[in-house]
Design an enzyme around this catalytic site. Structure first.
Site, PDB file in Angstrom:
ATOM      1  CE  LYS A 182      25.265  -5.019   9.607  1.00 25.51           C
ATOM      2  NZ  LYS A 182      26.420  -4.683   8.776  1.00 25.51           N
ATOM      3  CG  PHE A 189      31.285  -6.767 -11.382  1.00 22.88           C
ATOM      4  CD1 PHE A 189      32.554  -6.221 -11.388  1.00 22.88           C
ATOM      5  CD2 PHE A 189      31.139  -8.111 -11.723  1.00 22.88           C
ATOM      6  CE1 PHE A 189      33.663  -6.983 -11.728  1.00 22.88           C
ATOM      7  CE2 PHE A 189      32.236  -8.888 -12.064  1.00 22.88           C
ATOM      8  CZ  PHE A 189      33.502  -8.326 -12.062  1.00 22.88           C
ATOM      9  NE  ARG A 215      24.971  -0.224 -11.565  1.00 25.72           N
ATOM     10  CZ  ARG A 215      24.085   0.183 -12.463  1.00 25.72           C
ATOM     11  NH1 ARG A 215      24.259   1.329 -13.087  1.00 25.72           N
ATOM     12  NH2 ARG A 215      23.008  -0.527 -12.733  1.00 25.72           N
ATOM     13  CD  GLU A 216      26.796   0.841  -1.186  1.00 22.05           C
ATOM     14  OE1 GLU A 216      26.472   1.952  -0.767  1.00 22.05           O
ATOM     15  OE2 GLU A 216      27.741   0.188  -0.709  1.00 22.05           O
ATOM     16  CB  CYS A 266      33.726  -0.071  -3.731  1.00 23.99           C
ATOM     17  SG  CYS A 266      32.629  -1.307  -3.010  1.00 23.99           S
TER      18      CYS A 266
HETATM   19  N1  LIG Z   1      28.936  -2.378  -1.051  1.00 26.97           N
HETATM   20  C1  LIG Z   1      29.077  -2.578  -2.353  1.00 26.97           C
HETATM   21  O1  LIG Z   1      28.453  -1.890  -3.182  1.00 26.97           O
HETATM   22  C2  LIG Z   1      30.010  -3.640  -2.879  1.00 26.97           C
HETATM   23  C3  LIG Z   1      29.986  -3.949  -4.252  1.00 26.97           C
HETATM   24  C4  LIG Z   1      30.863  -4.918  -4.736  1.00 26.97           C
HETATM   25  C5  LIG Z   1      31.769  -5.508  -3.884  1.00 26.97           C
HETATM   26  N2  LIG Z   1      31.799  -5.169  -2.568  1.00 26.97           N
HETATM   27  C6  LIG Z   1      32.755  -5.845  -1.689  1.00 26.97           C
HETATM   28  O2  LIG Z   1      32.026  -6.717  -0.861  1.00 26.97           O
HETATM   29  C7  LIG Z   1      32.639  -6.831   0.409  1.00 26.97           C
HETATM   30  C8  LIG Z   1      31.630  -6.474   1.479  1.00 26.97           C
HETATM   31  O3  LIG Z   1      31.284  -5.121   1.320  1.00 26.97           O
HETATM   32  P1  LIG Z   1      30.040  -4.469   2.069  1.00 26.97           P
HETATM   33  O4  LIG Z   1      29.896  -3.106   1.527  1.00 26.97           O
HETATM   34  O5  LIG Z   1      28.900  -5.397   2.020  1.00 26.97           O
HETATM   35  O6  LIG Z   1      30.628  -4.416   3.570  1.00 26.97           O
HETATM   36  P2  LIG Z   1      29.792  -4.251   4.926  1.00 26.97           P
HETATM   37  O7  LIG Z   1      30.763  -3.673   5.900  1.00 26.97           O
HETATM   38  O8  LIG Z   1      28.504  -3.547   4.667  1.00 26.97           O
HETATM   39  O9  LIG Z   1      29.430  -5.744   5.357  1.00 26.97           O
HETATM   40  C9  LIG Z   1      30.364  -6.667   5.835  1.00 26.97           C
HETATM   41  C10 LIG Z   1      29.628  -7.577   6.833  1.00 26.97           C
HETATM   42  O10 LIG Z   1      30.484  -8.666   7.197  1.00 26.97           O
HETATM   43  C11 LIG Z   1      30.249  -8.941   8.574  1.00 26.97           C
HETATM   44  N3  LIG Z   1      31.391  -9.719   9.084  1.00 26.97           N
HETATM   45  C12 LIG Z   1      32.644  -9.308   9.403  1.00 26.97           C
HETATM   46  N4  LIG Z   1      33.393 -10.352   9.806  1.00 26.97           N
HETATM   47  C13 LIG Z   1      32.604 -11.444   9.732  1.00 26.97           C
HETATM   48  C14 LIG Z   1      32.834 -12.822   9.987  1.00 26.97           C
HETATM   49  N5  LIG Z   1      34.025 -13.288  10.388  1.00 26.97           N
HETATM   50  N6  LIG Z   1      31.802 -13.662   9.787  1.00 26.97           N
HETATM   51  C15 LIG Z   1      30.595 -13.229   9.383  1.00 26.97           C
HETATM   52  N7  LIG Z   1      30.328 -11.940   9.115  1.00 26.97           N
HETATM   53  C16 LIG Z   1      31.326 -11.052   9.298  1.00 26.97           C
HETATM   54  C17 LIG Z   1      30.084  -7.581   9.205  1.00 26.97           C
HETATM   55  O11 LIG Z   1      29.441  -7.659  10.453  1.00 26.97           O
HETATM   56  C18 LIG Z   1      29.253  -6.893   8.134  1.00 26.97           C
HETATM   57  O12 LIG Z   1      27.861  -7.044   8.369  1.00 26.97           O
HETATM   58  C19 LIG Z   1      33.859  -5.926   0.354  1.00 26.97           C
HETATM   59  O13 LIG Z   1      34.979  -6.684  -0.036  1.00 26.97           O
HETATM   60  C20 LIG Z   1      33.500  -4.939  -0.735  1.00 26.97           C
HETATM   61  O14 LIG Z   1      34.639  -4.369  -1.336  1.00 26.97           O
HETATM   62  C21 LIG Z   1      30.925  -4.272  -2.041  1.00 26.97           C
END
Ligand SMILES: NC(=O)c1ccc[n+]([C@@H]2O[C@H](COP(=O)([O-])OP(=O)(O)OC[C@H]3O[C@@H](n4cnc5c(N)ncnc54)[C@H](O)[C@@H]3O)[C@@H](O)[C@H]2O)c1
Length: 450
Positions: free
Chosen positions: A37, A155, A157-158, A266
């Site tokens: 990544k 908050f 939204r994808e 989520c």
């Molecule tokens: N995707 C969304 O639309 C969205 C919206 C609001 C909140 N969130 C929240 O945000 C958080 C992340 O969600 P996401 O969808 O981006 O997840 P994701 O799985 O796409 O990304 C998480 C990233 O963290 C990295 N990671 C894991 N452990 C790590 C470490 N110790 N150090 C550095 N990097 C590390 C992973 O390699 C990955 O790239 C979650 O708590 C989710 O609930 C997501």
């Protein structure tokens, strides 16, 4: 001097946040433990689909304002404000959130920080996490340094992530001293200049705001889907019902679209983690209604399989086209996707399932390699006995029966998102089914509600 920002975890949330912070003029360093990544992002290549984000990524990696690394030492020595955006997925075999990523990231960061700094959590976490993490930070950081921790839930939204990050509808900030809050005001100065509400509160409220918002949205979807179960049984049109109640401003029309239900990275895991957390706190009954919300949601998937069986007589040996496997349009995210789950259930029941999605094919293929992934919409429809629309991409919502007729074997369709006009299809001799709008005689028994 301008603040230097790091973003720890550069998945959907973190990569978006990092690129948008660079767009706001900050120097940004994204950190991820996944070397592939880091390599892709450093080269300006976005590893997932998000409208508008590739341009920002290319623009700011090419000038060096936005960089990526796997080194906590580099991040800890360089950054002033560190956002934590790692994942909090559901634990295997449990409803609770898996906090190992957040814990590991926070400890690795705190140990590496070599100057006064602010850690700002953005991941969605169980209430009580931030207070626990502040103690962890205090126990591992260099004693002489001032390292504060705040929570600033996200908050976005994808599909609208760039817009939601650059122009959020509110900012919620929990904890922190007056200086720390002032620093975050500096980070969000652009949004604040347009009077975006900036809500400062304690850590617990900030954590809870996020899960409360998702629990409410999930409940709204399952509420209308529960009524869809009733209209399927007694007759009626769920869309008219939603329009009519939605006109009441206290209710509102948004998130009242009956269909195959919610999914993604989520809502499902957040309502489960919330139940698990309040149970841990001894409040077993408080969020019990969310298990009903979850069950109603999962029943919608079974309903689609049931309708397919009704339309085809049996699934074994039948060819079914599934249109859409992303959990929602404008995203390639298939985490807990209702569409992909339905496709897998149809396959398990013996159908040959041919899938087409404009963006989510690779992600779906890596989860369910045995399903058939067509090269185009036309190829997916070729020889199909039944077409099922499960993700409301614009190109599917705009389909006309004439587009499909030269390709399919049988004129039968299920609209799993209530985006097609039934009359347009039935007028041309199609067997048309949807969720919450009954167009064929009532099912004979009441078992479909059980
Ligand atoms: N995707 C969304 O639309 C969205 C919206 C609001 C909140 N969130 C929240 O945000 C958080 C992340 O969600 P996401 O969808 O981006 O997840 P994701 O799985 O796409 O990304 C998480 C990233 O963290 C990295 N990671 C894991 N452990 C790590 C470490 N110790 N150090 C550095 N990097 C590390 C992973 O390699 C990955 O790239 C979650 O708590 C989710 O609930 C997501």
């Amino acid at each position: 001097m301008s603040l230097r920002i790091t973003v720890i975890g550069t998945g959907y949330l973190g990569a978006t946040h990092a690129a948008c912070m660079a767009e706001l003029g900050f120097e940004v360093l994204g950190l991820d433990t996944d070397p592939k990544k880091v390599e892709q992002l450093s080269a300006g290549v976005l590893p997932f689909h998000e409208p508008g984000l590739p341009d920002l990524l290319r623009k700011h990696t090419s000038t060096g304002r936005l960089r990526f690394t796997s080194s906590y030492e580099e991040a800890g020595a360089w950054g002033d404000v560190h956002f934590i955006a790692v994942g909090t997925p559901q634990k295997a075999g449990d409803h609770a959130a898996d906090m190992t990523y957040v814990d590991n990231a926070t400890v690795s960061l705190a140990k590496s920080i070599t100057k006064d700094a602010l850690i700002v959590g953005k991941s969605t976490v169980p209430v009580g996490t931030a207070r626990r993490l502040q103690e962890l930070v205090n126990s591992v950081k260099t004693d002489s340094l001032n390292v504060e921790l705040m929570w600033n839930p996200e908050f976005l939204r994808e599909g609208y992530a760039v817009r939601d990050t650059l122009t959020p509808d509110r900012l919620v900030v929990g904890g922190g001293s007056a200086d720390a809050v002032a620093t975050l005001r500096q980070v969000y100065a652009s949004a604040l200049s347009t009077d975006t509400p900036f809500i400062t509160t304690d850590l617990e409220t900030a954590e809870l705001v996020k899960v409360a918002a998702n629990a409410f949205l999930a409940t709204k979807i399952s509420f209308i889907n529960a009524f869809a179960e009733v209209t399927e049984h007694v007759g009626g049109d769920i869309r008219v019902l939603a329009d009519a109640i939605g006109l009441d401003q206290r209710i509102g029309r948004r998130f009242l679209n009956a269909g195959v239900g919610f999914g993604g990275g989520c809502l499902p895991k957040d309502i489960r983690a919330l139940q698990a957390r309040v149970s841990e706190l001894g409040l077993d009954r408080t969020m019990r209604f969310l298990s009903e919300v979850d069950e109603i949601n999962l029943r919608r998937r079974e309903r689609v399989v049931h309708l397919a069986t009704e339309l085809l007589g049996e699934l074994d040996g039948r060819t079914i086209t599934v249109l859409g496997v992303a959990f929602k349009p404008n995203s390639d995210d298939v985490r807990d996707s209702p569409a992909l789950d339905v496709a897998a259930q149809l396959y398990s029941a013996g159908a040959e399932v041919s899938i087409y999605d404009p963006e989510a094919m690779n992600n779906a293929r890596s989860r369910f390699p045995r399903l058939k992934y067509a090269e185009s919409l036309e190829a997916a429809l070729q020889g199909s006995h039944l077409t099922i629309l499960l993700t409301e991409w614009q190109e599917f919502s705009a389909l006309e029966p004439q587009d499909l007729e030269p390709l399919v074997e049988s004129k039968a369709i299920i609209d799993g998102r209530n985006v097609l006009n039934p009359d347009t299809w039935t007028d041309r001799g199609w067997r048309f089914e949807s969720l919450g709008r009954r167009s064929v005689p009532a099912l004979a028994t009441s078992n479909s509600l059980s």
